[in-house]
Structure formats: structure tokens, C-alpha cells
Design a protein around this motif. Structure first.
Motif, PDB file in Angstrom:
ATOM      1  N   ASP A 195       0.854  -1.187   0.000  1.00 40.22           N
ATOM      2  CA  ASP A 195       0.000   0.000   0.000  1.00 40.22           C
ATOM      3  C   ASP A 195       0.892   1.240   0.000  1.00 40.22           C
ATOM      4  O   ASP A 195       1.297   1.721   1.049  1.00 40.22           O
ATOM      5  CB  ASP A 195      -0.926   0.009   1.227  1.00 40.22           C
ATOM      6  CG  ASP A 195      -1.813   1.258   1.241  1.00 40.22           C
ATOM      7  OD1 ASP A 195      -1.740   2.072   0.263  1.00 40.22           O
ATOM      8  OD2 ASP A 195      -2.570   1.428   2.209  1.00 40.22           O
ATOM      9  N   GLU A 196       1.163   1.745  -1.184  1.00 38.49           N
ATOM     10  CA  GLU A 196       2.114   2.855  -1.296  1.00 38.49           C
ATOM     11  C   GLU A 196       1.592   4.157  -0.692  1.00 38.49           C
ATOM     12  O   GLU A 196       2.360   5.076  -0.453  1.00 38.49           O
ATOM     13  CB  GLU A 196       2.522   3.058  -2.763  1.00 38.49           C
ATOM     14  CG  GLU A 196       3.285   1.858  -3.284  1.00 38.49           C
ATOM     15  CD  GLU A 196       4.125   2.132  -4.527  1.00 38.49           C
ATOM     16  OE1 GLU A 196       4.475   3.302  -4.765  1.00 38.49           O
ATOM     17  OE2 GLU A 196       4.411   1.162  -5.251  1.00 38.49           O
ATOM     18  N   SER A 197       0.287   4.211  -0.445  1.00 40.01           N
ATOM     19  CA  SER A 197      -0.260   5.458   0.111  1.00 40.01           C
ATOM     20  C   SER A 197      -0.085   5.510   1.627  1.00 40.01           C
ATOM     21  O   SER A 197      -0.270   6.565   2.239  1.00 40.01           O
ATOM     22  CB  SER A 197      -1.743   5.587  -0.255  1.00 40.01           C
ATOM     23  OG  SER A 197      -2.474   4.572   0.409  1.00 40.01           O
ATOM     24  N   ALA A 198       0.241   4.390   2.256  1.00 42.67           N
ATOM     25  CA  ALA A 198       0.411   4.379   3.715  1.00 42.67           C
ATOM     26  C   ALA A 198       1.792   4.894   4.084  1.00 42.67           C
ATOM     27  O   ALA A 198       2.786   4.461   3.512  1.00 42.67           O
ATOM     28  CB  ALA A 198       0.225   2.960   4.250  1.00 42.67           C
ATOM     29  N   ALA A 199       1.842   5.829   5.072  1.00 40.35           N
ATOM     30  CA  ALA A 199       3.141   6.367   5.493  1.00 40.35           C
ATOM     31  C   ALA A 199       3.959   5.297   6.202  1.00 40.35           C
ATOM     32  O   ALA A 199       5.173   5.234   6.064  1.00 40.35           O
ATOM     33  CB  ALA A 199       2.936   7.571   6.410  1.00 40.35           C
ATOM     34  N   GLU A 200       3.253   4.447   6.957  1.00 40.11           N
ATOM     35  CA  GLU A 200       3.975   3.385   7.667  1.00 40.11           C
ATOM     36  C   GLU A 200       3.658   2.021   7.069  1.00 40.11           C
ATOM     37  O   GLU A 200       2.497   1.703   6.782  1.00 40.11           O
ATOM     38  CB  GLU A 200       3.609   3.392   9.155  1.00 40.11           C
ATOM     39  CG  GLU A 200       4.253   2.212   9.883  1.00 40.11           C
ATOM     40  CD  GLU A 200       4.446   2.421  11.357  1.00 40.11           C
ATOM     41  OE1 GLU A 200       5.449   3.066  11.735  1.00 40.11           O
ATOM     42  OE2 GLU A 200       3.599   1.943  12.138  1.00 40.11           O
TER      43      GLU A 200
END
Ligand SMILES: Nc1ncnc2c1ncn2[C@@H]1O[C@H](COP(=O)(O)OP(=O)(O)OP(=O)(O)O)[C@@H](O)[C@H]1O
Ligand SMILES: [Mg+2]
Length: 374
Positions: free
Chosen positions: A265-270
Motif C-alpha cells: 500500500d504505497e499510500s500508507a506512510a507506515e
């Protein structure tokens, strides 16, 4: 942010871990001058252990010191290509006109040439002599600048034995003459072993031999975490545990697991534990296609049957159990064992035992379609 991991053969990873020892030994040897043992190195290791990337790193280190690099992949014809194309090219680009004229004179008058003729021995192969005389011109010219020539040969295999004989004998002469030259080679364990047995390439036996193996758990963590944080994301402690364990400390899997964990999930910061689990699963699937299947495809039916018998155990197998499963006697089973060890698919695991040698190969063998079991 683009995905920082590089799950591609021959492509340098964002963070190269566990190779400082070799890089240091090599650069020290360049600085120490002719005769330093680290000027000839040989790397062996299974697919994806990082042989090509290791050669690339050492080539870069040599270039940083002003050395010229002749980089080759073993195949027939490379000795002539070095002599007729690569060395003349290097001379053309880096060396003054006077020396270039020496070279063209050499080409026209005779393949042996005037330079170094007194040093040639009667048993010299004409091909060794001519490659050698050109390398002598090149190293003479570079000596003025306190640099030298690095020759690297990747994917060693016995099919290129004739050329490898010419090249290694040439390099051996130049080492003996204490010229500024270094030599690195790499190959799969059984190919390297076969070449080391061959009398023409004795020089390889004197090279420092490194068997590239799994890196440490700490190094795996660094190779995963640093590229993620350098690219403005984070990874939770649990996710790092899962991803690191999933690599089984195998260099190619560091990149594959990193790549697929990053893209979960590239949109998650972590990056979370769930991402890491997903990443490990996707990575092992691709490993099957990229590494396991090609290795298994080259095996004979009987060798494959031996491997499948090994894969039935959850840990190292006792050879007597394997022989029983295959319905053969101990010495017969021993022959397969030796062949598969040479192929890098199984490894000795204590007295009378063997184990699979590539991560996830056991799982892969167990999940293969049944028709291939017969
Ligand atoms: N020390 C390392 N740290 C992190 N990643 C690495 C390391 N060494 C290799 N890799 C990664 O592993 C993969 C395989 O590396 P490389 O192509 O050098 O393997 P190889 O041993 O040459 O394989 P082959 O036998 O197929 O030629 C590449 O994606 C590379 O980026
Ligand atoms: Mg390679």
C-alpha cells in the motif's frame, strides 16, 4: 516516491550489505601494489547471492582509484574480443597517441609484437602472447599515472574454458611481472569447482576464494529499513521482524520482499505487519518462478526424484531415509547427493544428512503439481 528496492539480477541494491570485508580487502590490495593477495579474487555462490553486484561494487571501487576496467561475461571469443576491441578502445580513449601508434604498429607487424618479446617463453600460446603484449602496453601507459587495469569475468563456466585459459594465463604472467593489474571472477559453485579442477586455469586456485552466503539478520534489517526511511516512509517493528524473517537472509529475497512489502500500500506512510505478510507471500511466489523453476528444469528425472524425497522432511534428511524412499542402495543415493550438492540445490547437513540449499525450495517442491512427482 518510487519503489527503492531492486529485485533484478545484476542490478545494484539501494543498500549493499554484508560485503564490506571483500570490498576493503580489494581496495587495500589495489593500494598496496603488485603482489598483494587481494588483487585476485574469486566469488562463488548460488543464484541471487549477489555475485554480479559484488563485481560491480569492486569495479566501482577500482574506477574511483582511476583504474580502467575490462568487464566480461564468460563465453567463447572473449579473449579475442578483449585483445582486438576492448583493450584498443581503452588505449584510444585514455592513452596518448604515441602509445596508440605502438599498438597499431604491433597489429600490423606481427601478432606477437616487439614489446616484451624477450620475456616470452617458448611454451607461450600465441593467443596468450598477443593478449599479453597488449595488456603490457596498456599497463605501461597507466603506470605513469599510478593506476592499472582490472579484469572481471562473471558467470564462469567450463564451456568458456579455452578463453578462460588464455585470459588467466595472461593475467598470471602479468602478475609475475609485478604489473598494476587485478583480476576478479564469479560463478555458480559447481561451475567454479569444475574450472578449479582444470589444469589450464591454475591461476584461479591462487585467487582468494569467497563463497558468498547468506548475510546476517542485522544486515537484512538494515538493507530493508534504510531504503524505506531514506524514501520518507517508516516500517513498524513488527513489520520489520516479519519482512526480515521472510528473506531467510538471502540477498535476492531482501530486494524481492522489500519491493513487494513497499508496494502493498504505497499510500500508507507506515509499512505495517499486514503489508509485510503480503510482501513476503508475493516475494516467495516470484522466487518460485524466477529461481526454483529454472533450477529444477535443468535436472534429470532421477535428480528431481531425489530432491522430492528430501523435501518430504521438515528439516535435514538422513541419507538412509532418502535411499529407502527411493528404493536404492546407499552408494547409489550417494551419487545423487554429490550431483545435487554440486548443482547447489542440496547441502551437506552433518554426518549422513542433507538439506535443501535454496530458501523456500522445500515449500516450492511440496506445492508442485502432482503429475511432476512421477
Ligand atoms: N549484499 C546485498 N545486499 C542487498 N541486496 C543484494 C546484495 N547482493 C545482491 N543483492 C540483490 O540480490 C539480487 C541478485 O544479485 P546478483 O544479480 O548480483 O546475484 P548473482 O549471484 O549474480 O545471481 P546469478 O547467479 O543469477 O547471476 C539483486 O536484486 C541485488 O540487488
Ligand atoms: Mg550474476
Amino acid at each position: 516516491m518510487g519503489n527503492p528496492f531492486r529485485p533484478t539480477f545484476g542490478v545494484t541494491p539501494p543498500v549493499l550489505v554484508g560485503r564490506d570485508e571483500q570490498i576493503e580487502a580489494f581496495t587495500e590490495a589495489l593500494d598496496d601494489g603488485p603482489g598483494a593477495p587481494g588483487r585476485a579474487m574469486l566469488f562463488s555462490g548460488a543464484r541471487g547471492t549477489g555475485k554480479t553486484v559484488m563485481l560491480n561494487a569492486l569495479e566501482d571501487a577500482a574506477r574511483l582509484r582511476g583504474w580502467l576496467v575490462i568487464s566480461q561475461t564468460a563465453r567463447s571469443g572473449i579473449a579475442a574480443e578483449m585483445r582486438d576491441t576492448q583493450i584498443p578502445d581503452l588505449l584510444h580513449r585514455h592513452v596518448s597517441g604515441i602509445v596508440r601508434n605502438q599498438l597499431s604498429g604491433l597489429t600490423v607487424t606481427s601478432p606477437v609484437g616487439g614489446l616484451g618479446v624477450t620475456r616470452l617463453r617458448v611454451d607461450d600460446h600465441p593467443e596468450v602472447a598477443s593478449l599479453r603484449s597488449r595488456l603490457e602496453i596498456l599497463t605501461d601507459a597507466l603506470a605513469e599515472h599510478d593506476t592499472g587495469v582490472l579484469i572481471t569475468i562473471d558467470e564462469l563456466h567450463s564451456g568458456a574454458r579455452r578463453d578462460l585459459t588464455v585470459i588467466t594465463q595472461t593475467v598470471q604472467h602479468l602478475f609475475r611481472e609485478e604489473r598494476e593489474i587485478a583480476f576478479l571472477a564469479a560463478g555458480l559453485p559447481h561451475d567454479v569447482a569444475a574450472l578449479l579442477d582444470h589444469p589450464g586455469t591454475t591461476f584461479l586456485r591462487r585467487a582468494e576464494h569467497y563463497a558468498l552466503m547468506a548475510v546476517t539478520d542485522e544486515e537484512v534489517r538494515e538493507a530493508l529499513q534504510v531504503p524505506i526511511e531514506d524514501n520518507e516512509r517508516t516500517i513498524s517493528a513488527e513489520a520489520l521482524d516479519i519482512a526480515a524473517a521472510g528473506t531467510r537472509r538471502y540477498p535476492f529475497l531482501i530486494q524481492l520482499v522489500g519491493y513487494h512489502t513497499w508496494r502493498a500500500d504505497e499510500s500508507a506512510a507506515e509499512i505495517t505487519a499486514a503489508h509485510a505478510r503480503q510482501g513476503v507471500k508475493a516475494a516467495t511466489r516470484r522466487l518460485g518462478r524466477l529461481v526454483h523453476e529454472p533450477a529444477l528444469n535443468s535436472l534429470s528425472e532421477v535428480d528431481l526424484r531425489f530432491l522430492l524425497a528430501v523435501a518430504q522432511d521438515d528439516g535435514p534428511s538422513r541419507m538412509q531415509d532418502i535411499a529407502r524412499r527411493l528404493g536404492v542402495d546407499a552408494s547409489y543415493a550417494g551419487q545423487y547427493r554429490r550431483r545435487l550438492i554440486a548443482a547447489g540445490l542440496v547441502a551437506p547437513a552433518g554426518y549422513g544428512k542433507v538439506d535443501v540449499a535454496i530458501p523456500y525450495l522445500r515449500e516450492h517442491l511440496r506445492s508442485r503439481p502432482v503429475r511432476e512427482l512421477t
